[in-house]
Design a protein around this motif. Structure first.
Motif, PDB file in Angstrom:
ATOM      1  N   SER A  35      35.308  36.987 -32.642  1.00  0.00           N
ATOM      2  CA  SER A  35      36.066  35.771 -32.915  1.00  0.00           C
ATOM      3  C   SER A  35      35.096  34.603 -32.974  1.00  0.00           C
ATOM      4  N   ALA A  36      35.576  33.476 -33.508  1.00  0.00           N
ATOM      5  CA  ALA A  36      34.725  32.285 -33.570  1.00  0.00           C
ATOM      6  C   ALA A  36      34.317  31.845 -32.173  1.00  0.00           C
ATOM      7  N   ARG A  37      35.227  31.937 -31.231  1.00  0.00           N
ATOM      8  CA  ARG A  37      34.903  31.551 -29.855  1.00  0.00           C
ATOM      9  C   ARG A  37      33.795  32.428 -29.293  1.00  0.00           C
ATOM     10  N   GLU A  38      33.863  33.727 -29.539  1.00  0.00           N
ATOM     11  CA  GLU A  38      32.835  34.621 -29.016  1.00  0.00           C
ATOM     12  C   GLU A  38      31.494  34.414 -29.721  1.00  0.00           C
ATOM     13  N   VAL A  39      31.515  34.069 -31.013  1.00  0.00           N
ATOM     14  CA  VAL A  39      30.262  33.728 -31.694  1.00  0.00           C
ATOM     15  C   VAL A  39      29.599  32.559 -30.984  1.00  0.00           C
ATOM     16  N   ALA A  40      30.385  31.499 -30.716  1.00  0.00           N
ATOM     17  CA  ALA A  40      29.834  30.315 -30.058  1.00  0.00           C
ATOM     18  C   ALA A  40      29.273  30.657 -28.685  1.00  0.00           C
ATOM     19  N   GLU A  41      29.982  31.485 -27.928  1.00  0.00           N
ATOM     20  CA  GLU A  41      29.541  31.839 -26.584  1.00  0.00           C
ATOM     21  C   GLU A  41      28.272  32.686 -26.608  1.00  0.00           C
ATOM     22  N   LEU A  42      28.242  33.699 -27.467  1.00  0.00           N
ATOM     23  CA  LEU A  42      27.081  34.581 -27.502  1.00  0.00           C
ATOM     24  C   LEU A  42      25.864  33.873 -28.085  1.00  0.00           C
ATOM     25  N   ALA A  43      26.076  33.017 -29.089  1.00  0.00           N
ATOM     26  CA  ALA A  43      24.949  32.267 -29.645  1.00  0.00           C
ATOM     27  C   ALA A  43      24.357  31.343 -28.588  1.00  0.00           C
ATOM     28  N   CYS A 179      30.283  30.996 -38.555  1.00  0.00           N
ATOM     29  CA  CYS A 179      28.906  31.485 -38.484  1.00  0.00           C
ATOM     30  C   CYS A 179      27.919  30.416 -38.026  1.00  0.00           C
ATOM     31  N   ARG A 180      28.321  29.151 -38.063  1.00  0.00           N
ATOM     32  CA  ARG A 180      27.370  28.068 -37.826  1.00  0.00           C
ATOM     33  C   ARG A 180      26.678  28.120 -36.461  1.00  0.00           C
ATOM     34  N   PRO A 181      27.340  28.560 -35.374  1.00  0.00           N
ATOM     35  CA  PRO A 181      26.617  28.616 -34.095  1.00  0.00           C
ATOM     36  C   PRO A 181      25.382  29.508 -34.117  1.00  0.00           C
ATOM     37  N   TRP A 182      25.381  30.561 -34.935  1.00  0.00           N
ATOM     38  CA  TRP A 182      24.172  31.386 -35.042  1.00  0.00           C
ATOM     39  C   TRP A 182      23.029  30.561 -35.619  1.00  0.00           C
ATOM     40  N   LEU A 183      23.329  29.786 -36.673  1.00  0.00           N
ATOM     41  CA  LEU A 183      22.316  28.923 -37.281  1.00  0.00           C
ATOM     42  C   LEU A 183      21.860  27.849 -36.309  1.00  0.00           C
ATOM     43  N   ALA A 184      22.821  27.228 -35.639  1.00  0.00           N
ATOM     44  CA  ALA A 184      22.482  26.145 -34.711  1.00  0.00           C
ATOM     45  C   ALA A 184      21.572  26.644 -33.591  1.00  0.00           C
ATOM     46  N   ARG A 185      21.876  27.802 -33.045  1.00  0.00           N
ATOM     47  CA  ARG A 185      21.046  28.321 -31.956  1.00  0.00           C
ATOM     48  C   ARG A 185      19.661  28.705 -32.456  1.00  0.00           C
ATOM     49  N   GLU A 186      19.584  29.213 -33.685  1.00  0.00           N
ATOM     50  CA  GLU A 186      18.274  29.537 -34.241  1.00  0.00           C
ATOM     51  C   GLU A 186      17.435  28.272 -34.407  1.00  0.00           C
ATOM     52  N   LEU A 187      18.065  27.194 -34.832  1.00  0.00           N
ATOM     53  CA  LEU A 187      17.356  25.922 -34.951  1.00  0.00           C
ATOM     54  C   LEU A 187      16.885  25.439 -33.580  1.00  0.00           C
ATOM     55  N   GLU A 188      17.737  25.589 -32.570  1.00  0.00           N
ATOM     56  CA  GLU A 188      17.342  25.182 -31.211  1.00  0.00           C
ATOM     57  C   GLU A 188      16.145  25.975 -30.720  1.00  0.00           C
TER      58      GLU A 188
END
Length: 274
Positions: A35-43, A179-188
């Motif tokens: 889910s989107a929530r789990e993407v955000a949490e795992l990222a 999908c954006r949290p994956w990108l954001a965390r990669e940038l971080e």
């Protein structure tokens, strides 16, 4: 299908984690976002790029994208690749983990990275991009045929703003957002090494600026429009300045028509230096 050791759910994929695919960052114990929530949490919880790549590679948060990438991998393969196994999962980033240059594209191709498991590999876009990276000193070879073929990048890392192959190469706004949290965390995780970000196409440009803004970076307001050769300065929360550069996407639509030539791409890459 075996139950996932963490979630207890079944993982139905052409290449299950831990199956021995070259470069697979995940194991049977990698937690799956559904889910989107789990993407955000795992990222947010990924401590390293390797940890992040593992989570990305088993994500199942967007039902339409999951169905499409796996249908292509199982039954809708291009005839020329019919005898080849397909990755059929989200595609993590590839390249130098301490790269000063990050290259951001749109999404994997259905019969390219969705087949090979490595971003921009096995299709005409990748052929064009990796040849240029080789000419400008970022890549050790000019071709990208399959994961495990010896290709290596120095000073550059490639990611996609959406990690699954989308139908008609067009992710929906909700899929981009999920999908954006994956990108954001990669940038971080990449920020302390970064000097420049090369955005391929308007989609990569918009996704990068949006993610940086959400992370608290100083970005121009209103957000600048994409153009080939456009350059803007963005500043990290730590005060480090990074140059965002626009480049026409390396899609066949651009490269076959001459909108983007090898010299144009070489010039952009050379200006960023390996």
């Amino acid at each position: 299908m075996d139950p996932h050791p963490v979630t207890g759910e079944l993982f139905d994929s052409p290449v299950p984690p831990g199956a021995g695919w070259p470069g697979d960052p995940a194991t049977r114990h990698t937690a799956i976002a559904r889910s989107a929530r789990e993407v955000a949490e795992l990222a947010a919880g990924a401590a390293t790029l390797d940890h992040l790549a593992a989570g990305i590679s088993v994500c199942r948060a967007c039902p339409r994208l999951v169905a499409w990438r796996e249908d292509v991998a199982r039954t809708e393969r291009r005839k020329s690749f019919a005898a080849q196994p397909y990755w059929g999962r989200p595609v993590p980033s590839f390249g130098d983990p301490e790269a000063p240059l990050l290259i951001v594209g749109l999404a994997p191709a259905a019969n390219g990275a969705n087949r090979t498991g490595r971003v921009f590999t096995g299709d005409p876009s990748g052929d064009f991009l990796f040849a240029a990276l080789h000419r400008t000193g970022f890549a050790n070879q000019p071709t990208s045929e399959a994961a495990g073929d010896g290709l290596g990048l120095t000073g550059a890392r490639i990611i996609a703003s959406v990690r699954c192959a989308p139908p008609a190469n067009a992710p929906t706004p909700q899929e981009r957002l999920t999908c954006r949290p994956w990108l954001a965390r990669e940038l971080e995780l990449s920020a302390r090494h970064l000097r420049a970000i090369l955005a391929l196409g308007a989609a990569g440009w918009q996704a990068t600026l949006t993610a940086l803004g959400e992370l608290g970076w100083e970005v121009p307001r209103p957000l600048p429009k994409f153009a080939h050769g456009a350059r803007v300065q963005v500043t990290s929360p730590a005060g480090d300045e990074v140059t965002l550069v626009g480049c026409y996407h390396v899609s066949p639509h651009n490269t076959y028509t001459g909108r983007l030539t090898p010299q144009m791409l070489d010039d952009v890459l050379a200006s960023l230096g390996p």
